[in-house]
Design a protein around this motif. Structure first.
Motif, PDB file in Angstrom:
ATOM      1  N   ASP A  75     -32.147  13.831 -10.618  1.00  0.00           N
ATOM      2  CA  ASP A  75     -31.857  12.463 -10.205  1.00  0.00           C
ATOM      3  C   ASP A  75     -30.532  12.489  -9.461  1.00  0.00           C
ATOM      4  OD1 ASP A  75     -32.043   9.741  -9.840  1.00  0.00           O
ATOM      5  OD2 ASP A  75     -32.261   9.250 -11.961  1.00  0.00           O
ATOM      6  N   SER A 126     -35.536   6.073  -2.856  1.00  0.00           N
ATOM      7  CA  SER A 126     -34.636   7.220  -2.753  1.00  0.00           C
ATOM      8  C   SER A 126     -35.276   8.396  -2.039  1.00  0.00           C
ATOM      9  CB  SER A 126     -34.200   7.673  -4.151  1.00  0.00           C
ATOM     10  OG  SER A 126     -35.260   8.373  -4.782  1.00  0.00           O
ATOM     11  N   SER A 181     -37.235  10.501  -3.204  1.00  0.00           N
ATOM     12  CA  SER A 181     -37.362  11.673  -4.070  1.00  0.00           C
ATOM     13  C   SER A 181     -38.732  12.317  -3.951  1.00  0.00           C
ATOM     14  CB  SER A 181     -37.125  11.276  -5.533  1.00  0.00           C
ATOM     15  OG  SER A 181     -35.806  10.849  -5.731  1.00  0.00           O
ATOM     16  N   LEU A 203     -31.482  16.662  -3.964  1.00  0.00           N
ATOM     17  CA  LEU A 203     -32.798  16.726  -4.584  1.00  0.00           C
ATOM     18  C   LEU A 203     -33.489  18.042  -4.264  1.00  0.00           C
ATOM     19  CD1 LEU A 203     -33.895  13.058  -3.893  1.00  0.00           C
ATOM     20  CD2 LEU A 203     -33.329  14.033  -6.124  1.00  0.00           C
ATOM     21  N   TRP A 238     -41.344  11.025 -12.593  1.00  0.00           N
ATOM     22  CA  TRP A 238     -39.935  10.632 -12.693  1.00  0.00           C
ATOM     23  C   TRP A 238     -39.691   9.575 -13.763  1.00  0.00           C
ATOM     24  CZ3 TRP A 238     -41.567  12.826  -8.221  1.00  0.00           C
ATOM     25  CH2 TRP A 238     -40.694  13.696  -7.576  1.00  0.00           C
TER      26      TRP A 238
END
Length: 233
Positions: A94, A194, A196, A88, A186
């Protein structure tokens, strides 16, 4: 849409190629990093395996990001938290771990494309605000030009990191929940697990050198800060 599929496993590449073609995509499949770099300019989105024979996939990801702005999804068997964070941070939009359900991967491709395709004259992550730049401390975020300057010097952020910062800067007085940011940037509130968002917030702080530029609201989300020192993680 034209997909660049970077996958050295013939069976996996064949299955993905069929699934993509059934959804109307054209596919160029390559199995080496050198070929991926050669054809990157053609891609409208990229699926990237990290286990390549001629170059580490993370290094290829960094090189692709230098020459290709197309949406990119890592599709790999590497499932460690460190691998996910590195992917990332290197610029992946993703990160999908093998084995995966084909329908889920196709849905993720659609979601990535929706949030990265900005129509001409359309709206960006900051809801398309094109008024004067937003200033906080010695940081200036120009939502129209999509630029960030710190103490008068431009700082180049990866697209997703900029999108997070622009979203907060467009509403500097508001606190936004993690779920709201994940859904807006996102298109998937379930990416909470995750990390992210945390990774991209950390990237903004590190690249700007202003840990307090994005303020953590414990147990809830984030808010545009004053650019000073952050009080907590």
């Amino acid at each position: 849409m034209h997909a660049l599929l970077v996958e050295d496993d013939d069976r996996m590449a064949h299955a993905l190629g069929i699934a993509l073609a059934q959804r109307g995509h054209t596919v160029r499949r390559v199995g080496r990093a050198s070929d991926a770099l050669q054809h990157a300019h053609e891609a409208e989105f990229v699926l990237l395996d990290l286990g390549l024979p001629d170059l580490d996939g993370l290094e290829l990801l960094r090189r692709l990001r230098a020459v290709c702005a197309a949406p990119l999804i890592v599709v790999t068997a590497r499932c460690g938290e460190r691998d996910i964070v590195q992917g990332l941070r290197a610029g992946a939009d993703d990160y999908v771990i093998k084995p995966f359900r084909t329908a889920e991967l196709m849905a993720r491709i659609d979601a990535v494309r929706r949030r990265t395709d900005v129509p001409s004259g359309g709206r960006n992550a900051g809801d398309g605000d094109t008024g004067g730049p937003v200033r906080t401390g010695d940081v200036e975020i120009d939502l129209g030009a999509r630029t960030v300057t710190v103490a008068g010097a431009e700082v180049r952020l990866p697209r997703r990191e900029y999108d997070v910062l622009a979203f907060l800067a467009a509403r500097p007085g508001e606190v936004h929940s993690r779920e709201e940011i994940l859904d807006r940037i996102w298109g998937d509130v379930f990416l909470t697990a995750s990390r992210s968002l945390d990774v991209h917030v950390a990237g903004v702080r590190a690249k700007t050198g202003r840990p307090g530029l994005i303020r953590t609201v414990r147990g809830f989300g984030y808010q545009l800060g004053d650019g000073g020192r952050e009080d907590g993680p």
